[in-house]
Design an enzyme around this catalytic site. Structure first.
Site, PDB file in Angstrom:
ATOM      1  N   LEU A  54       0.845  -1.185   0.000  1.00 34.20           N
ATOM      2  CA  LEU A  54       0.000   0.000   0.000  1.00 34.20           C
ATOM      3  C   LEU A  54       0.884   1.240   0.000  1.00 34.20           C
ATOM      4  O   LEU A  54       1.980   1.228   0.556  1.00 34.20           O
ATOM      5  CB  LEU A  54      -0.907   0.035   1.240  1.00 34.20           C
ATOM      6  CG  LEU A  54      -2.047  -0.984   1.322  1.00 34.20           C
ATOM      7  CD1 LEU A  54      -2.789  -0.824   2.639  1.00 34.20           C
ATOM      8  CD2 LEU A  54      -3.003  -0.844   0.151  1.00 34.20           C
ATOM      9  N   ASP A  55       0.391   2.330  -0.605  1.00 33.97           N
ATOM     10  CA  ASP A  55       1.103   3.595  -0.553  1.00 33.97           C
ATOM     11  C   ASP A  55       1.233   4.053   0.891  1.00 33.97           C
ATOM     12  O   ASP A  55       0.439   3.668   1.761  1.00 33.97           O
ATOM     13  CB  ASP A  55       0.363   4.667  -1.357  1.00 33.97           C
ATOM     14  CG  ASP A  55       0.264   4.318  -2.828  1.00 33.97           C
ATOM     15  OD1 ASP A  55       1.095   3.526  -3.299  1.00 33.97           O
ATOM     16  OD2 ASP A  55      -0.650   4.837  -3.499  1.00 33.97           O
ATOM     17  N   VAL A  56       2.192   4.931   1.136  1.00 31.65           N
ATOM     18  CA  VAL A  56       2.477   5.341   2.508  1.00 31.65           C
ATOM     19  C   VAL A  56       1.276   6.023   3.160  1.00 31.65           C
ATOM     20  O   VAL A  56       1.069   5.898   4.375  1.00 31.65           O
ATOM     21  CB  VAL A  56       3.724   6.265   2.537  1.00 31.65           C
ATOM     22  CG1 VAL A  56       3.457   7.598   1.838  1.00 31.65           C
ATOM     23  CG2 VAL A  56       4.211   6.498   3.963  1.00 31.65           C
TER      24      VAL A  56
ATOM     25  N   THR B  38      -1.945   5.420   2.370  1.00 31.08           N
ATOM     26  CA  THR B  38      -3.118   4.548   2.319  1.00 31.08           C
ATOM     27  C   THR B  38      -3.173   3.682   3.568  1.00 31.08           C
ATOM     28  O   THR B  38      -2.153   3.170   4.026  1.00 31.08           O
ATOM     29  CB  THR B  38      -3.084   3.659   1.067  1.00 31.08           C
ATOM     30  OG1 THR B  38      -3.047   4.492  -0.095  1.00 31.08           O
ATOM     31  CG2 THR B  38      -4.309   2.771   0.997  1.00 31.08           C
TER      32      THR B  38
ATOM     33  N   HIS C 184       0.125   3.302  -7.872  1.00 23.50           N
ATOM     34  CA  HIS C 184      -0.859   4.333  -7.521  1.00 23.50           C
ATOM     35  C   HIS C 184      -2.146   4.189  -8.337  1.00 23.50           C
ATOM     36  O   HIS C 184      -2.763   5.178  -8.727  1.00 23.50           O
ATOM     37  CB  HIS C 184      -0.272   5.734  -7.741  1.00 23.50           C
ATOM     38  CG  HIS C 184       0.779   6.108  -6.756  1.00 23.50           C
ATOM     39  ND1 HIS C 184       1.551   7.243  -6.882  1.00 23.50           N
ATOM     40  CD2 HIS C 184       1.215   5.501  -5.625  1.00 23.50           C
ATOM     41  CE1 HIS C 184       2.409   7.331  -5.889  1.00 23.50           C
ATOM     42  NE2 HIS C 184       2.207   6.269  -5.110  1.00 23.50           N
TER      43      HIS C 184
END
Length: 233
Positions: free
Chosen positions: A100-102, A104, A187
Site C-alpha cells: 500500500l502507498d504510505v 493509504t 498508484h
C-alpha cells in the site's frame, strides 16, 4: 537441525551471534547446557536461551491494519515500516503481500510462505481487492454513470500501454465509494480517479479476496490469519 541454525530460526540472532551465545553457555537443551553449535536439535527437545523457551513456528500468515505514514518496504526510509509494527522473531523474513502507498490505510497481508504470496499476488489469479475511497468532489448523476461504465470497460492511464482491467465502482455517498480492482499498478486507484477528473482524498483497503480486515484490530495492530483465511487463496 543444527543448534545454531535452530537459534537463527527462532530468534533474531545472526548465525555468528548464535554461535557466540552457545559458546558462552547461554543455551540449554533438555535442561543441559550445550556449547557445541553443531549439536542436533530433534523433535521434542526443549531448547532455552537465557531461560526463554524457543520453538519453531513454521510458516506464518498475518494481517496488519496499516496506519497512514507507514511504508510497505523492507528498507529503512523516511517513515516507520510495516515490519516495525510486528513484534515477532525474524520479522524481516516476512514479505508484504500487496503493498500500500504510505498514505493509504487498511489491510496488509504478510507471510514467509513464498508460494502462498505468489497465489495471492499473481496477475493470473486476478484476486479482487476492495477499497473505500473518499473523493475531493462529488461524483453523482450522469458523471457517476459514466465513471461506472468507464471503470467497468477499463481506463487508459498516463504512461500505460494497456487499459486497466474491469473494475467495479459503487458510491455510498456523493464523495465516498467502494472500488474493486483485480490488479495492482503503481498508484492505480488514485490514477483511475484522476483519469476521470477527480482526486482521491483518502484511501483505505478493506479486503483482499475473501479476507476482510478484522474490525477488532486498531491501526498498527496485527493478528495471525485463521486456517480458513489462509486456505481461501
Amino acid at each position: 537441525m543444527r543448534l545454531d541454525k535452530f537459534l537463527t530460526e527462532t530468534t533474531d540472532l545472526s548465525r555468528s551471534d548464535a554461535k557466540k551465545v552457545v559458546h558462552r553457555g547461554d543455551v540449554t537443551v533438555d535442561g543441559e547446557v550445550v556449547k557445541n553449535t553443531a549439536s542436533a536439535v530433534k523433535d521434542g527437545m526443549r531448547v532455552e536461551w537465557n531461560g526463554e523457551h524457543l520453538e519453531l513456528m513454521g510458516l506464518r500468515y498475518l494481517m496488519l491494519y496499516k496506519p497512514a505514514n507507514v511504508e510497505c518496504t523492507s528498507k529503512p526510509g523516511l517513515y516507520e515500516r510495516a515490519h516495525d509494527l510486528i513484534d515477532l522473531p525474524n520479522v524481516e523474513r516476512l514479505s508484504i503481500v500487496g503493498r500500500l502507498d504510505v498514505d493509504t490505510t487498511g489491510l496488509v497481508l504478510m507471510t514467509d510462505d513464498g508460494q502462498w504470496n505468489h497465489r495471492v499476488t499473481s496477475p493470473k489469479k486476478a484476486c479482487a481487492k476492495r477499497y473505500r475511497v473518499t473523493l475531493a468532489r462529488p461524483l453523482e448523476g450522469d458523471e457517476l454513470a459514466r465513471a461506472v461504465e468507464d471503470f467497468d470497460h477499463g481506463l487508459m492511464l498516463d504512461g500505460e500501454e494497456k487499459p486497466t482491467r474491469p473494475a467495479r465502482l459503487e458510491m455510498e455517498t456523493a464523495t465516498v465509494g467502494l472500488l474493486w480492482i483485480t490488479e495492482g499498478r503503481y498508484h492505480q486507484v488514485k490514477r483511475m480517479f484522476a483519469a476521470i477528473g477527480n482526486h482521491v482524498e483518502a484511501l483505505h483497503r478493506e479486503a483482499i479476496g475473501a479476507v476482510e480486515l478484522d474490525p477488532e484490530l486498531e491501526p498498527g495492530e496485527c493478528r495471525f490469519l485463521r486456517p480458513e483465511e489462509i486456505a481461501s487463496f
